[in-house]
Design an enzyme around this catalytic site. Structure first.
Site, PDB file in Angstrom:
ATOM      1  N   ASP A   8      53.280  46.047  32.465  1.00  0.00           N
ATOM      2  CA  ASP A   8      51.885  45.777  32.789  1.00  0.00           C
ATOM      3  C   ASP A   8      51.062  46.463  31.675  1.00  0.00           C
ATOM      4  O   ASP A   8      51.564  47.361  30.997  1.00  0.00           O
ATOM      5  CB  ASP A   8      51.590  46.400  34.161  1.00  0.00           C
ATOM      6  CG  ASP A   8      50.135  46.347  34.510  1.00  0.00           C
ATOM      7  OD1 ASP A   8      49.561  45.253  34.469  1.00  0.00           O
ATOM      8  OD2 ASP A   8      49.566  47.408  34.813  1.00  0.00           O
ATOM      9  N   ASP A  10      47.107  47.311  31.599  1.00  0.00           N
ATOM     10  CA  ASP A  10      46.064  48.229  32.044  1.00  0.00           C
ATOM     11  C   ASP A  10      46.644  49.273  33.012  1.00  0.00           C
ATOM     12  O   ASP A  10      47.135  48.927  34.082  1.00  0.00           O
ATOM     13  CB  ASP A  10      44.999  47.359  32.732  1.00  0.00           C
ATOM     14  CG  ASP A  10      43.976  48.126  33.505  1.00  0.00           C
ATOM     15  OD1 ASP A  10      43.251  48.886  32.887  1.00  0.00           O
ATOM     16  OD2 ASP A  10      43.921  47.940  34.736  1.00  0.00           O
ATOM     17  N   GLY A  46      45.424  45.208  38.733  1.00  0.00           N
ATOM     18  CA  GLY A  46      46.395  44.113  38.692  1.00  0.00           C
ATOM     19  C   GLY A  46      45.851  42.768  39.158  1.00  0.00           C
ATOM     20  O   GLY A  46      46.463  41.750  38.903  1.00  0.00           O
ATOM     21  N   VAL A  47      44.717  42.770  39.873  1.00  0.00           N
ATOM     22  CA  VAL A  47      44.197  41.488  40.366  1.00  0.00           C
ATOM     23  C   VAL A  47      43.161  40.930  39.390  1.00  0.00           C
ATOM     24  O   VAL A  47      42.620  41.644  38.565  1.00  0.00           O
ATOM     25  CB  VAL A  47      43.629  41.588  41.808  1.00  0.00           C
ATOM     26  CG1 VAL A  47      44.696  42.071  42.772  1.00  0.00           C
ATOM     27  CG2 VAL A  47      42.410  42.482  41.877  1.00  0.00           C
ATOM     28  N   ARG A  49      39.849  39.091  37.522  1.00  0.00           N
ATOM     29  CA  ARG A  49      38.449  39.518  37.374  1.00  0.00           C
ATOM     30  C   ARG A  49      37.619  39.093  38.585  1.00  0.00           C
ATOM     31  O   ARG A  49      36.845  39.871  39.135  1.00  0.00           O
ATOM     32  CB  ARG A  49      37.878  38.903  36.090  1.00  0.00           C
ATOM     33  CG  ARG A  49      36.616  39.550  35.612  1.00  0.00           C
ATOM     34  CD  ARG A  49      36.159  38.907  34.315  1.00  0.00           C
ATOM     35  NE  ARG A  49      37.149  38.997  33.250  1.00  0.00           N
ATOM     36  CZ  ARG A  49      37.117  38.279  32.127  1.00  0.00           C
ATOM     37  NH1 ARG A  49      36.135  37.434  31.922  1.00  0.00           N
ATOM     38  NH2 ARG A  49      38.051  38.428  31.197  1.00  0.00           N
ATOM     39  N   SER A 116      45.021  40.601  32.581  1.00  0.00           N
ATOM     40  CA  SER A 116      43.796  40.642  31.767  1.00  0.00           C
ATOM     41  C   SER A 116      43.725  39.546  30.706  1.00  0.00           C
ATOM     42  O   SER A 116      44.654  39.342  29.929  1.00  0.00           O
ATOM     43  CB  SER A 116      43.673  42.001  31.085  1.00  0.00           C
ATOM     44  OG  SER A 116      42.518  42.006  30.264  1.00  0.00           O
ATOM     45  N   LYS A 117      42.546  38.893  30.681  1.00  0.00           N
ATOM     46  CA  LYS A 117      42.292  37.897  29.639  1.00  0.00           C
ATOM     47  C   LYS A 117      41.949  38.585  28.319  1.00  0.00           C
ATOM     48  O   LYS A 117      41.849  37.939  27.286  1.00  0.00           O
ATOM     49  CB  LYS A 117      41.139  36.986  30.068  1.00  0.00           C
ATOM     50  CG  LYS A 117      41.474  36.076  31.242  1.00  0.00           C
ATOM     51  CD  LYS A 117      40.327  35.109  31.498  1.00  0.00           C
ATOM     52  CE  LYS A 117      40.754  33.909  32.302  1.00  0.00           C
ATOM     53  NZ  LYS A 117      40.682  34.058  33.738  1.00  0.00           N
ATOM     54  N   ASN A 118      41.754  39.886  28.363  1.00  0.00           N
ATOM     55  CA  ASN A 118      41.455  40.645  27.143  1.00  0.00           C
ATOM     56  C   ASN A 118      42.707  41.245  26.509  1.00  0.00           C
ATOM     57  O   ASN A 118      42.608  42.063  25.586  1.00  0.00           O
ATOM     58  CB  ASN A 118      40.454  41.768  27.473  1.00  0.00           C
ATOM     59  CG  ASN A 118      39.093  41.214  27.879  1.00  0.00           C
ATOM     60  OD1 ASN A 118      38.455  40.511  27.099  1.00  0.00           O
ATOM     61  ND2 ASN A 118      38.664  41.495  29.095  1.00  0.00           N
ATOM     62  N   ASP A 170      51.522  49.591  37.671  1.00  0.00           N
ATOM     63  CA  ASP A 170      50.743  50.645  38.339  1.00  0.00           C
ATOM     64  C   ASP A 170      49.944  50.087  39.513  1.00  0.00           C
ATOM     65  O   ASP A 170      49.067  50.779  40.033  1.00  0.00           O
ATOM     66  CB  ASP A 170      49.787  51.328  37.347  1.00  0.00           C
ATOM     67  CG  ASP A 170      48.608  50.437  36.989  1.00  0.00           C
ATOM     68  OD1 ASP A 170      48.812  49.204  36.900  1.00  0.00           O
ATOM     69  OD2 ASP A 170      47.496  50.964  36.822  1.00  0.00           O
TER      70      ASP A 170
END
Ligand code: B16
Ligand code: MG
Length: 216
Positions: A8, A10, A46-47, A49, A116-118, A170
């Site tokens: 993962d 973030d 984890g979810v 935006r 994340s799209k980032n 996490d």
């Protein structure tokens, strides 16, 4: 047999979890919401935006149209992306580069599986981009964790069977996603003690032992 580790992003590879929290806090304050706490932020891990936005909006009786919600999510993302401007290698969590080098020395592949799209921007800025054999993120998926899609896409990109993958996460949503995808999982940090995880560790320093327990 462990043939790949899917990380993962973030909260596992980088410290961006705090930046997400600050950006949501700013949006909550602008909406006059006072009760948005760290505990709420842990549920956002984890979810997606839009699902994260719902965690903020459940603190107010105000009603928003879908269009307004999209605008609010974009507003938060603008603040978040601005805060990523100063991101560097120093924001990679302690031990990450060493652990990736260690699994690679054992012939194990490394991938990213993030909502994340980032993700591409973050990997680039932190000098992690060339460390992975595959990246699967919010730009690839149509369903978010706890759906296993993001991890199954990572396994497919690696050409490795889900049963031979270990996910490091996490978030409770991510641990559940790994299980539903038929993968093993290691819970770290905020997800420590998650009952769905195969192994649970407090920090990344204990990952070597966790991998041993999973048969490395
Ligand atoms: P973005 P991960 C997740 O990343 C975050 O934990 C979660 O809080 C966030 O809402 C989600 O990415 C989407 O991020 O707004 O940047 O597309 O933990 O799956 O790496
Ligand atoms: Mg995470």
């Amino acid at each position: 047999m462990v043939k790949a580790v899917i990380f993962d992003l973030d909260g596992v590879l980088v410290t961006t979890d705090e930046l997400h929290f600050k950006a949501w806090q700013k949006l909550a304050a602008e909406l006059g919401i006072t009760g948005f706490t760290k505990e709420d932020n842990i549920r956002q891990r984890g979810v997606s935006r839009m699902e994260s936005l719902e965690v903020v909006l459940e603190k107010t009786d105000r009603k928003f149209t879908e269009e307004e919600k999209l605008a609010l999510a974009e507003k938060k993302n603008d603040v978040y992306v601005k805060s990523l401007g100063g991101l560097s290698r120093a924001d990679v969590l302690p031990g990450v580069f060493e652990f990736i080098a260690y699994i690679k020395s054992k012939g194990i592949k490394a991938a990213v599986g993030s909502a994340s799209k980032n993700t591409p921007l973050i990997l680039e800025k932190t000098e992690l981009a060339d460390k992975f054999d595959a990246v699967s993120c919010g730009l690839d998926t149509t369903r978010s964790k706890p759906d296993p899609e993001v991890f199954l896409i990572a396994a497919e990109k690696l050409g490795i069977s889900p049963a031979d993958c270990v996910v490091i996460e996490d978030s409770a949503a991510g641990i559940e996603a790994a299980k539903r995808g038929g993968m093993k999982s290691i819970a770290v940090g905020a997800a420590e003690h998650d009952k769905n995880a195969d192994v649970s560790v407090e920090s990344l320093g204990s990952l070597y032992k966790a991998m041993e327990m999973l048969g490395l």
